[in-house]
Write a protein that holds these residues in place. Structure first.
Motif, short mmCIF file in Angstrom:
data_model
loop_
_atom_site.label_atom_id
_atom_site.label_comp_id
_atom_site.label_asym_id
_atom_site.label_seq_id
_atom_site.Cartn_x
_atom_site.Cartn_y
_atom_site.Cartn_z
N PRO A 259 0.92 -1.79 -0.18
CA PRO A 259 0.14 0.24 0.03
C PRO A 259 1.22 0.93 0.39
O PRO A 259 0.29 2.32 -0.23
CB PRO A 259 -0.86 -0.18 0.93
CG PRO A 259 0.10 -1.11 2.39
CD PRO A 259 0.95 -1.59 1.00
N CYS A 262 0.26 3.39 -2.93
CA CYS A 262 -1.01 4.43 -2.78
C CYS A 262 -0.82 5.47 -1.73
O CYS A 262 -1.59 6.45 -2.14
CB CYS A 262 -2.57 3.47 -2.50
SG CYS A 262 -2.23 1.88 -3.44
N GLN A 263 -0.38 4.98 -0.59
CA GLN A 263 -0.61 6.15 0.12
C GLN A 263 0.63 7.24 0.57
O GLN A 263 0.34 8.37 0.94
CB GLN A 263 0.10 5.67 1.71
CG GLN A 263 -1.34 4.45 2.57
CD GLN A 263 -0.19 3.39 3.30
OE1 GLN A 263 0.94 3.33 3.55
NE2 GLN A 263 -1.19 3.50 4.11
N HIS A 271 -10.99 7.82 3.74
CA HIS A 271 -11.55 6.66 3.72
C HIS A 271 -12.76 6.22 4.25
O HIS A 271 -12.20 5.59 5.87
CB HIS A 271 -10.59 6.11 3.09
CG HIS A 271 -10.59 4.57 3.14
ND1 HIS A 271 -10.80 3.85 3.30
CD2 HIS A 271 -10.04 4.36 1.32
CE1 HIS A 271 -10.62 2.16 2.64
NE2 HIS A 271 -10.94 3.10 1.73
N CYS A 288 -4.09 -2.46 -1.05
CA CYS A 288 -5.56 -1.39 -1.12
C CYS A 288 -6.18 -2.24 -2.74
O CYS A 288 -7.53 -2.22 -2.78
CB CYS A 288 -5.03 0.14 -2.08
SG CYS A 288 -3.82 0.76 -0.94
#
Ligand code: HEC
Ligand code: HEC
Ligand code: HEC
Ligand code: HEC
Ligand code: HEC
Ligand code: HEC
Ligand code: HEC
Ligand code: HEC
Ligand code: HEC
Ligand code: HEC
Length: 308
Positions: A259, A262-263, A271, A288
């Motif tokens: 992740p 994405c983070q 979220h 994710c």
């Protein structure tokens, strides 16, 4: 004048045999300007290649020319149909050895890269070489002969199984990348640098063949480009937001693993799904992609949030 020439010649041949090139400048005339003068006086031999081969026949390198395109007399616009050896090496003049230089090519050549190129471009100035003069390669004083050989039966850089090694000899960073866990299949020559790059330069970033990075990728990965009903902004923007083209230690050429990948752009706040989870998908690092599997975009009617 005769005197000057004599000095110059001594110095020129000094340079050919490895003494400091700065001595040339001190004399006010370089091998290059001498060769230019020689070129202007245009004193070509009467027998073309035959006069050269009298002495140069012994060299396998020289003779290999005749096994390649440039030694092929049936090419009506090739050198053999013109001034033969002298088309490239300049007029013989009085040259019969060390007494007077001929144009020499390569990084240790006796004329600069631009002049060497002008010889080749006199026949090869076409749409393929249009961006050459503005390319980083030309700016870095590479010449045509940094990549090409002509005294060979088949120029190695045109051979897909040899190109990558030749480019990598200077581009060690890309060479290291392509040996990482995930890479484009370049190590075995299935793909070559010139599948994406225009070796003679282009108007695009990084001399790409296509006008943008995404257009380059779409040449082979059209399904990732969309357009999609549900787009993911960074994909539309630039594939290299997430991918490291030449190679990566992460699967799928990713710059980072999910992740973290994405983070890098997405914060847990907002979220909502996160709140419903006791641990929270962000904090546990659950991938994710388990839920947002369509990271490049989705055409599914209910594919919002890139979930299907
Ligand atoms: C198309 C241009 C071209 C033509 C035509 C050409 N040469 Fe060359 N020559 C070169 C280049 C470029 C090199 C540098 C080595 C290479 O790229 O293959 C070279 C290298 C040489 C060398 C040095 C070779 C060595 O051992 O390092 C000699 C000598 C030579 N050429 C002689 C000749 C003779 C003689 C002819 C005619 C039979 C000829 N060349 C025709 C471009 C040309
Ligand atoms: C009488 C003999 C003779 C003739 C004729 C002759 N050369 Fe040479 N050439 C030599 C010698 C000797 C050298 C120096 C070789 C060396 O340095 O090892 C040389 C060097 C060269 C070089 C530089 C080679 C290098 O090391 O890069 C080129 C290029 C060349 N000659 C091209 C030609 C061409 C083209 C012709 C015909 C127009 C020609 N030569 C005619 C004897 C000759
Ligand atoms: C007198 C004209 C002329 C000069 C000068 C010349 N070339 Fe060529 N070159 C040709 C011709 C003709 C062909 C064959 C083109 C074809 O097949 O369509 C060719 C083909 C090539 C090819 C493709 C070879 C292949 O096997 O398909 C390369 C690469 C090349 N030249 C590089 C060079 C370089 C580098 C120089 C300068 C050292 C140079 N040329 C100088 C006329 C020339
Ligand atoms: C950075 C390496 C490199 C340099 C420098 C380079 N070339 Fe090339 N050249 C290539 C590669 C690789 C190919 C194979 C074509 C391809 O895959 O796009 C090629 C192909 C060619 C061809 C045959 C196909 C075509 O494009 O017409 C010619 C002719 C040619 N080059 C001439 C030149 C000339 C003239 C110069 C100098 C102005 C030059 N090249 C400089 C790498 C280079
Ligand atoms: C799949 C397409 C692709 C292939 C194959 C490829 N490249 Fe690239 N290259 C790119 C893209 C896209 C960029 C610009 C974005 C980037 O730097 O990641 C780039 C950038 C570069 C740069 C500039 C890097 C910088 O930091 O400015 C160099 C140098 C380079 N490539 C060399 C090579 C060499 C050498 C090869 C062959 C060993 C090669 N590339 C193969 C797509 C490719
Ligand atoms: C003789 C060394 C040498 C060779 C061989 C060479 N390059 Fe380069 N290349 C350089 C240098 C120097 C630069 C400029 C500095 C840098 O980016 O590393 C450069 C820059 C580049 C760039 C960035 C261009 C830009 O506009 O941003 C690309 C792409 C590239 N080379 C691809 C290639 C490919 C493909 C080949 C083989 C066909 C190749 N190079 C062969 C030395 C070389
Ligand atoms: C000339 C065709 C071509 C181009 C252009 C191209 N690729 Fe690829 N790509 C491939 C091939 C072939 C594979 C390997 C497929 C396989 O192994 O099944 C691949 C694999 C990949 C992979 C998966 C790597 C892995 O380890 O499984 C990614 C990610 C990728 N490419 C991204 C890109 C991006 C981003 C671009 C644009 C910068 C791009 N590609 C341009 C042909 C291409
Ligand atoms: C937001 C990050 C991100 C961006 C931007 C992105 N990708 Fe990916 N890509 C991924 C992730 C994560 C994977 C691995 C999971 C998967 O397969 O969906 C992947 C996998 C791939 C693969 C290999 C797996 C397969 O399905 O073949 C290719 C090829 C690929 N991407 C091409 C592209 C291209 C082309 C672009 C630009 C149009 C692009 N990607 C933009 C994140 C991204
Ligand atoms: C380079 C930054 C960047 C990266 C990396 C990135 N995203 Fe995005 N993402 C965005 C932007 C910008 C948007 C659109 C604006 C927004 O909704 O925040 C977006 C939107 C989304 C959306 C909402 C889509 C919709 O339909 O509203 C999801 C889900 C998403 N991203 C998931 C991911 C996942 C999963 C990853 C990792 C594989 C990832 N993102 C990596 C920048 C990024
Ligand atoms: C267990 C499934 C699941 C996982 C794991 C998950 N998500 Fe989501 N995500 C959802 C769902 C369902 C939505 C849409 C409704 C909502 O917000 O609750 C969503 C919405 C989003 C959105 C758009 C809304 C917003 O918050 O802007 C983004 C961006 C997003 N997720 C990113 C991520 C990232 C990044 C990760 C990994 C760190 C991740 N998600 C992990 C299920 C998940």
């Amino acid at each position: 004048m005769a005197n000057l020439k004599k000095i110059v010649l001594t110095v020129v041949f000094g340079a050919v045999f490895g003494s400091p090139i700065t001595a040339l400048a001190a004399q006010g005339q370089s091998a290059q300007s001498l060769l230019l003068e020689k070129f202007q006086s245009g004193n070509y031999s009467k027998k073309g290649a035959d006069s050269c081969l009298m002495c140069h026949r012994k060299s396998d390198t020289v003779m290999a020319l005749f096994t390649g395109v440039h030694g092929n007399a049936s090419h009506s616009n090739g050198p053999m149909a013109q001034l033969q050896c002298e088309t490239c090496h300049g007029p013989q003049g009085k040259h019969k050895g060390k007494n007077e230089p001929m144009i020499q090519f390569g990084a240790d050549g006796n004329v600069d890269a631009q002049l060497q190129d002008s010889v080749c471009l006199s026949c090869h100035q076409d749409s393929e070489r249009m961006a050459w003069h503005d390319s980083l390669h030309a700016a870095e004083d590479l010449s045509c002969v940094s990549c090409h050989s002509v005294h060979v039966s088949r120029d190695p850089i045109l051979d897909r199984s040899q190109q990558v090694a030749q480019c990598s000899s200077c581009h060690t960073e890309q060479q290291a990348d392509m040996h990482k866990r995930s890479s484009h299949p370049m190590v075995n020559g299935a793909m070559v640098c010139s599948d994406c790059h225009a070796p003679h330069g282009s108007l695009s970033e990084a001399s790409l063949k296509q006008t943008s990075i995404n257009d380059s990728c779409a040449d082979c990965h059209a399904e990732k480009r969309g357009p999609f009903l549900w787009e993911h902004e960074p994909v539309v923007d630039d594939c290299t937001n997430c991918h490291q083209v030449h190679g990566s230690v992460n699967d799928n050429l990713l710059t980072r693993q999910a992740p973290q990948l994405c983070q890098n752009c997405h914060q847990p706040d907002g979220h909502q799904f996160n709140a419903e989870q006791p641990d929270g998908v962000f904090t546990t690092g659950a991938s994710c992609l388990n839920c947002h599997s369509q990271v490049h975009g989705s055409n599914h009617p209910s594919g919002n949030y890139l979930r299907k």
